[in-house]
Design an enzyme around this catalytic site. Structure first.
Site, mmCIF file in Angstrom:
data_model
loop_
_atom_site.group_PDB
_atom_site.id
_atom_site.type_symbol
_atom_site.label_atom_id
_atom_site.label_comp_id
_atom_site.label_asym_id
_atom_site.label_seq_id
_atom_site.Cartn_x
_atom_site.Cartn_y
_atom_site.Cartn_z
ATOM 1 N N CYS A 73 0.858 -1.187 0.000
ATOM 2 C CA CYS A 73 0.000 0.000 0.000
ATOM 3 C C CYS A 73 0.892 1.235 0.000
ATOM 4 O O CYS A 73 1.820 1.329 0.807
ATOM 5 C CB CYS A 73 -0.894 -0.008 1.232
ATOM 6 S SG CYS A 73 -1.837 1.518 1.389
ATOM 7 N N CYS A 79 -1.184 7.511 6.165
ATOM 8 C CA CYS A 79 -2.553 7.577 6.690
ATOM 9 C C CYS A 79 -2.631 7.020 8.110
ATOM 10 O O CYS A 79 -3.513 7.399 8.880
ATOM 11 C CB CYS A 79 -3.538 6.880 5.762
ATOM 12 S SG CYS A 79 -3.816 5.139 6.063
ATOM 13 N N CYS A 82 -3.275 1.250 8.616
ATOM 14 C CA CYS A 82 -2.665 -0.069 8.798
ATOM 15 C C CYS A 82 -1.235 0.107 9.270
ATOM 16 O O CYS A 82 -0.292 -0.103 8.491
ATOM 17 C CB CYS A 82 -2.655 -0.833 7.479
ATOM 18 S SG CYS A 82 -4.270 -1.106 6.812
ATOM 19 N N CYS A 160 -7.510 1.009 -1.098
ATOM 20 C CA CYS A 160 -7.320 0.675 0.316
ATOM 21 C C CYS A 160 -7.491 -0.830 0.499
ATOM 22 O O CYS A 160 -8.472 -1.414 0.050
ATOM 23 C CB CYS A 160 -8.328 1.440 1.171
ATOM 24 S SG CYS A 160 -8.236 0.979 2.904
ATOM 25 N N GLN A 284 -20.460 -2.922 14.374
ATOM 26 C CA GLN A 284 -19.059 -3.357 14.275
ATOM 27 C C GLN A 284 -18.593 -3.311 12.820
ATOM 28 O O GLN A 284 -19.345 -3.695 11.927
ATOM 29 C CB GLN A 284 -18.909 -4.773 14.834
ATOM 30 C CG GLN A 284 -19.290 -4.918 16.307
ATOM 31 C CD GLN A 284 -18.191 -4.461 17.253
ATOM 32 O OE1 GLN A 284 -17.128 -4.025 16.834
ATOM 33 N NE2 GLN A 284 -18.478 -4.519 18.547
ATOM 34 N N TYR A 313 -24.101 -1.121 26.957
ATOM 35 C CA TYR A 313 -23.492 -0.488 25.780
ATOM 36 C C TYR A 313 -23.867 -1.334 24.551
ATOM 37 O O TYR A 313 -23.009 -1.840 23.836
ATOM 38 C CB TYR A 313 -21.967 -0.364 25.906
ATOM 39 C CG TYR A 313 -21.514 0.204 27.226
ATOM 40 C CD1 TYR A 313 -21.331 1.573 27.378
ATOM 41 C CD2 TYR A 313 -21.293 -0.631 28.322
ATOM 42 C CE1 TYR A 313 -20.933 2.093 28.602
ATOM 43 C CE2 TYR A 313 -20.899 -0.110 29.549
ATOM 44 C CZ TYR A 313 -20.716 1.243 29.680
ATOM 45 O OH TYR A 313 -20.325 1.753 30.886
ATOM 46 N N CYS A 410 -12.420 -2.829 23.130
ATOM 47 C CA CYS A 410 -11.602 -2.495 21.961
ATOM 48 C C CYS A 410 -10.326 -1.775 22.394
ATOM 49 O O CYS A 410 -9.612 -1.237 21.550
ATOM 50 C CB CYS A 410 -12.401 -1.665 20.961
ATOM 51 S SG CYS A 410 -13.133 -0.209 21.691
#
Ligand SMILES: C[S@@+](CC[C@H](N)C(=O)[O-])C[C@H]1O[C@@H](n2cnc3c(N)ncnc32)[C@H](O)[C@@H]1O
Length: 457
Positions: A73, A79, A82, A160, A284, A313, A410
């Site tokens: 990439c 960016c 990743c 992407c 998600q 949540y 997360c």
């Protein structure tokens, strides 16, 4: 020795940090070296020096890790999406497992077993939500792409590797239409102009697409023609929405939506269940791994059909709905009103009669929900945002003392902090990391806690 900005040092990378970056030490002073991996020796150029650590970039790899791969990439370095793209997939998984262990160790939770991470079979094009900012480049031309790391410079993205391919095509075509018809785009410097973001959400099973134009004002020239062009070219686009965001803010979406095509929502499936998704609702972003995550969470809960269950949540009710088949009754709590409406409707769509959803902040309404329904839940699922649980909620949970808490997180740093606060009453059995965001430095975790039994003599 104090390191200095602009100087070069030869360093050994001894570990990887929470953003995946390599960690080196010069006389005990920590240097974070971007895009390097444990075991490498690099020449590092110091970019910024803080009181107890510095940031650097590798200008030469002197001893290269055999786990480095061809970088497929051209934008990932800028960016910041990743951040592990320079490594083979297995190494990214090892780094994530280590990250989780390090976070637990910081709170002296070394005794908790960290299970092998649940990897993704095909870790590409997995994202079901794309959000590209629009703006004006140095030459005054309209531009669409992603924000460069820690900046608002927009860099164009060719292809992407983690976004859904169809979503990327729709976004590109939408932008081409905007550009070729001179439709006004937002200028962050002057705070003028119309279109700020293009957001595409896709149901990867249904192939239904929602296109959101985040706008600063209501002056979309050729709006009707835009809708006709996109929906004709892509019958998958089921709805187009204008979202008004007139604030000078980093938050992408505003509160007000206007539907300009379709019904304002799309559907998708997770496992056997169908879910309605509205523009402002959390859903998600990697549905394949979400199923793996929920299945793990459910197996941790080991429901028998007799339990009263809380889904805190709850977003659009996904976990509660997954659990409903094996529970007596489910109660969900979520702060976003539209998500709660979606959750209620999702229960209906799936013929579920034993799930109720409430709108409000967990910390403020949990006690009321318990009192009003006169319940004593046996199992509580919590899935808070990155900041984790607040102290009030932890206090209520300790008081409530459910037999099991299944914690989905997360952010391993706040997970570890919260586990350490709950361990006074709970045995924390294990943590399973799940690779929800392949090649990024993020890692999801699911953990199970069992109430400590008081031994009476
Ligand atoms: C990580 S998401 C999880 C959503 C859902 N469990 C899922 O798997 O899709 C966290 C959710 O918590 C909601 N939220 C954030 N703060 C909250 C609060 N204080 N009380 C209730 N819900 C909150 C967010 O709107 C979001 O839907």
């Amino acid at each position: 020795m104090q390191v200095k900005k602009g100087e070069e040092y030869i360093v050994d990378i001894i570990d990887n940090g929470l953003d995946g970056e390599g960690i080196a030490k010069i006389n005990d002073f920590t240097i974070f070296v971007a895009q390097t991996v444990k075991g490498e020796k690099v020449k590092a150029l110091i970019l910024k020096v803080n009181k107890s650590y510095a940031f650097a970039k590798a200008i030469e790899i002197i001893e290269k890790s055999e786990n480095r791969v061809y970088e497929d990439c051209s934008t990932y370095r800028r960016c910041g999406g990743c951040s592990l793209r320079y490594l083979d997939y297995d190494t990214t998984l090892d780094i994530k497992e280590e990250m989780v262990k390090n976070c637990l160790n910081k709170f002296k939770l070394n005794n908790i077993k960290v299970k092998p991470i649940i990897a993704m079979g095909n870790p590409f094009n997995y994202r079901n939500k794309l959000q590209y900012p629009l703006g004006i480049d140095r030459n005054g031309n309209a531009i669409m792409g992603v924000f460069a790391k820690r900046s608002h410079e927009i860099i164009p993205v060719e292809n992407c590797k983690i976004q859904n391919s169809l979503s990327q095509q729709v976004a590109k075509d939408a932008f081409e239409f905007i550009k070729s018809n001179n439709i006004s785009v937002y200028n962050e410097a002057s705070l003028n102009g119309t279109i700020r973001h293009i957001i595409i959400r896709i149901g990867v099973i249904t192939n239904e697409i929602m296109l959101i134009l985040v706008v600063n004002d209501n002056n979309i020239k050729k709006e009707k023609e835009f809708v006709e062009y996109i929906t004709h070219k892509y019958p998958e686009v089921k709805t187009i929405i204008k979202n008004y965001n007139t604030k000078n803010t980093n938050v992408i979406l505003g509160d007000k939506n206007e539907i300009i095509y379709g019904d304002g929502y799309i559907y998708d499936y997770l496992g056997d269940y169908k879910f309605k998704i509205s523009p402002l609702s959390f859903y998600q972003t990697n549905p394949v791994q979400t199923e793996a995550l929920y299945n793990k969470a459910l197996s941790y809960a080991s429901l028998t059909g007799k339990e009263t269950v809380l889904d805190l949540y709850c977003g659009i009710g996904t976990i509660g709905i997954f659990a409903s088949k094996k529970a007596k009754q489910v109660y969900g709590i979520e702060v976003i009103e539209n998500a709660v409406k979606d959750a209620q409707e999702n229960a209906k769509i799936n013929g579920i009669k034993n799930a109720n959803f409430y709108c409000g902040e967990v910390e403020n309404i949990l006690s009321d929900v318990i009192d009003k329904n006169n319940i004593k839940p046996e199992v509580v699922f919590v899935d808070p945002p990155r900041k984790g649980l607040d102290n009030k909620t932890i206090g209520i949970l300790k008081e409530l003392s459910p037999q099991k808490i299944v914690y989905i997180s997360c952010n391993p740093a706040t997970l570890a902090r919260d586990l350490s606060l709950l361990q006074e009453k709970y045995n924390i059995e294990e943590v399973t990391p799940v690779d929800m965001f392949p090649y990024t430095s993020h890692v999801e975790c699911v953990s199970v806690m069992k109430l400590k039994q008081i031994v009476k003599h």
